[in-house]
Write an enzyme that holds these catalytic residues in place. Structure first.
Site, PDB file in Angstrom:
ATOM      1  N   GLU A 122       0.848  -1.189   0.000  1.00 13.63           N
ATOM      2  CA  GLU A 122       0.000   0.000   0.000  1.00 13.63           C
ATOM      3  C   GLU A 122       0.887   1.242   0.000  1.00 13.63           C
ATOM      4  OE1 GLU A 122      -3.542  -0.006  -0.001  1.00 13.63           O
ATOM      5  OE2 GLU A 122      -3.082  -2.085  -0.534  1.00 13.63           O
ATOM      6  N   VAL A 191     -11.158   3.185 -14.753  1.00 22.26           N
ATOM      7  CA  VAL A 191     -11.757   2.206 -13.846  1.00 22.26           C
ATOM      8  C   VAL A 191     -11.344   2.591 -12.437  1.00 22.26           C
ATOM      9  CG1 VAL A 191     -11.910  -0.216 -13.178  1.00 22.26           C
ATOM     10  CG2 VAL A 191     -11.663   0.397 -15.597  1.00 22.26           C
ATOM     11  N   ARG A 201      -6.812  12.525  -8.055  1.00 25.21           N
ATOM     12  CA  ARG A 201      -7.299  11.930  -9.291  1.00 25.21           C
ATOM     13  C   ARG A 201      -8.752  12.270  -9.563  1.00 25.21           C
ATOM     14  NH1 ARG A 201      -7.085   5.499  -7.607  1.00 25.21           N
ATOM     15  NH2 ARG A 201      -8.654   5.531  -5.944  1.00 25.21           N
ATOM     16  N   TYR A 247      -6.003   5.221 -21.351  1.00 21.31           N
ATOM     17  CA  TYR A 247      -6.546   4.824 -20.050  1.00 21.31           C
ATOM     18  C   TYR A 247      -5.979   5.721 -18.968  1.00 21.31           C
ATOM     19  CZ  TYR A 247      -7.541   2.140 -15.848  1.00 21.31           C
ATOM     20  OH  TYR A 247      -7.976   1.762 -14.591  1.00 21.31           O
ATOM     21  N   TYR A 258       5.426   4.348  -6.202  1.00 19.76           N
ATOM     22  CA  TYR A 258       4.077   3.775  -6.052  1.00 19.76           C
ATOM     23  C   TYR A 258       3.378   3.815  -7.404  1.00 19.76           C
ATOM     24  CZ  TYR A 258      -0.483   2.636  -4.109  1.00 19.76           C
ATOM     25  OH  TYR A 258      -1.687   2.024  -3.825  1.00 19.76           O
TER      26      TYR A 258
END
Length: 366
Positions: A122, A191, A201, A247, A258
């Site tokens: 994570e 997605v 985002r 995408y 990350y």
């Protein structure tokens, strides 16, 4: 396994007049982590090691792999049976379970020379309670290139001309599209399963949709069509992205190295990823510079939208973002089988060493 990084000669990669201008080839290639050292073999002087999986990541139990068959790592015994704790050479502890209280750390005092391995994939923004584990672990394992045991979400392997591809569920040859298949039916997809208004985002998406059509799938949009086999998962996403030119591979937070499966889903599907995450320079450690479009390449979101629309109208410019594919295969490590094998290999390589990770919080958040 501390992965050494081989750095090639890098020309300047610059953005000009709102459009991405690529000069030369910039690529800090990350080789196959399992190919960095000669195969570890069992000898009369070196006994096998036992690796105890203390916590299954996110509570999802799975069959433990045969590391010799999976990644040619010999001399490794994997077990999830906690009764093996007194004789285990190393213990793998997934951060989420011990940080949230779903599981306790192994008991102290630990057996002599036993190593504890901190496993976490994570981002720092979603890794709570790091301070509680200062001076507890001996090795770190994560997506960061400076981890003791480094294994990213995906990595490219240069293809050797004339070499035959050996079928592997985790390694996929990439191909440059022929001219007749360069343009795809749909333009841009996203997605998303974790929608939060606090994420950069989401703010980017809200601005971008003012100028260009964005097809949203997941919890905040249309459901992702399942594979015909009904398995769902990343295979369904890759199948969906095969219809799209671009995408949005947008990470939930921006941190060093990350770069998650979002990017690699797009690469595998042949859609050009538009990325939001760490810096362009950081992405270029994993990919050729023309393999992705970074939102930071543009002074405005409108400039980004205009660039995507321009590429749609100019196949020769679009091809620059796809021609690199013919020289690579993509490897996506199987969760969590390959991670355990990498940890087992590192345990054998560092036998007898029990250095302690003293600055876990500072390091991981840096």
């Amino acid at each position: 396994m501390l992965c050494s990084i081989h750095k090639g000669t890098c020309s300047a990669c610059v953005a000009a007049a709102g459009f991405l201008s690529l000069v030369g080839v910039c690529l800090l290639y990350l080789p196959d982590p399992f190919a960095l050292e000669p195969r570890v073999s069992v000898s009369a002087q070196e006994r096998p090691v036992t690796l105890l999986i203390w916590t299954h990541p996110f509570g999802r139990h799975q069959t433990l792999p045969d590391c010799s068959a999976l990644r040619q790592v010999g001399g490794c015994t994997l077990t999830a049976d906690r009764s093996a704790y007194p004789r285990a050479d190393a213990v793998v502890v997934h951060h989420r379970e011990v940080a949230t209280g779903a599981a306790e750390l192994p008991p102290e005092p630990r057996p002599c020379a036993q190593k504890w391995i901190w496993l976490n994939y994570e981002s720092p923004a979603h890794t709570p309670g790091l301070w509680r584990f200062e001076g507890v672990f001996n090795l770190t394992m994560s997506y960061r290139t400076d981890s003791d045991i480094f294994l990213p979400y995906g990595y490219l392997i240069p293809r050797v001309r004339g070499a035959k591809h050996v079928p592997n569920r985790s390694t996929h040859p990439l191909h440059s599209p022929p001219r007749s298949h360069l343009l795809r039916p749909r333009l841009l997809a996203w997605v998303i399963s974790n929608w939060s208004e606090s994420h950069a985002r989401v703010a980017l998406y809200r601005q971008l949709r003012r100028y260009i059509q964005v097809d949203v799938y997941g919890s905040a949009g249309r459901p992702v069509p399942e594979d015909r086999g009904g398995g769902g998962g990343s295979g369904s996403v890759v199948r969906l992205l095969g219809r799209y030119q671009f995408y949005l591979a947008l990470e939930n937070s921006q941190h060093t190295d990350y770069i998650t499966e979002k990017l690699w889903n797009a690469v595998l599907a042949g859609a050009v990823p538009v990325v939001l995450g760490p810096s362009r320079e950081n992405y270029e450690r994993f990919l050729p510079p023309e393999a992705f479009i970074h939102v930071d390449d543009f002074p405005t979101v409108r400039g980004l939208a205009l660039y995507l629309l321009m590429l749609r109208r100019n196949p020769s410019r679009l091809r620059r973002h796809l021609d690199w594919r013919g020289g690579y295969s993509l490897h996506r490590p199987a969760l969590w089988a390959e991670h355990y094998c990498a940890a087992c290999r590192a345990t054998r390589r560092t036998r007898g060493r029990t250095d302690v990770v003293k600055d876990l919080t500072t390091w991981f958040r840096s």
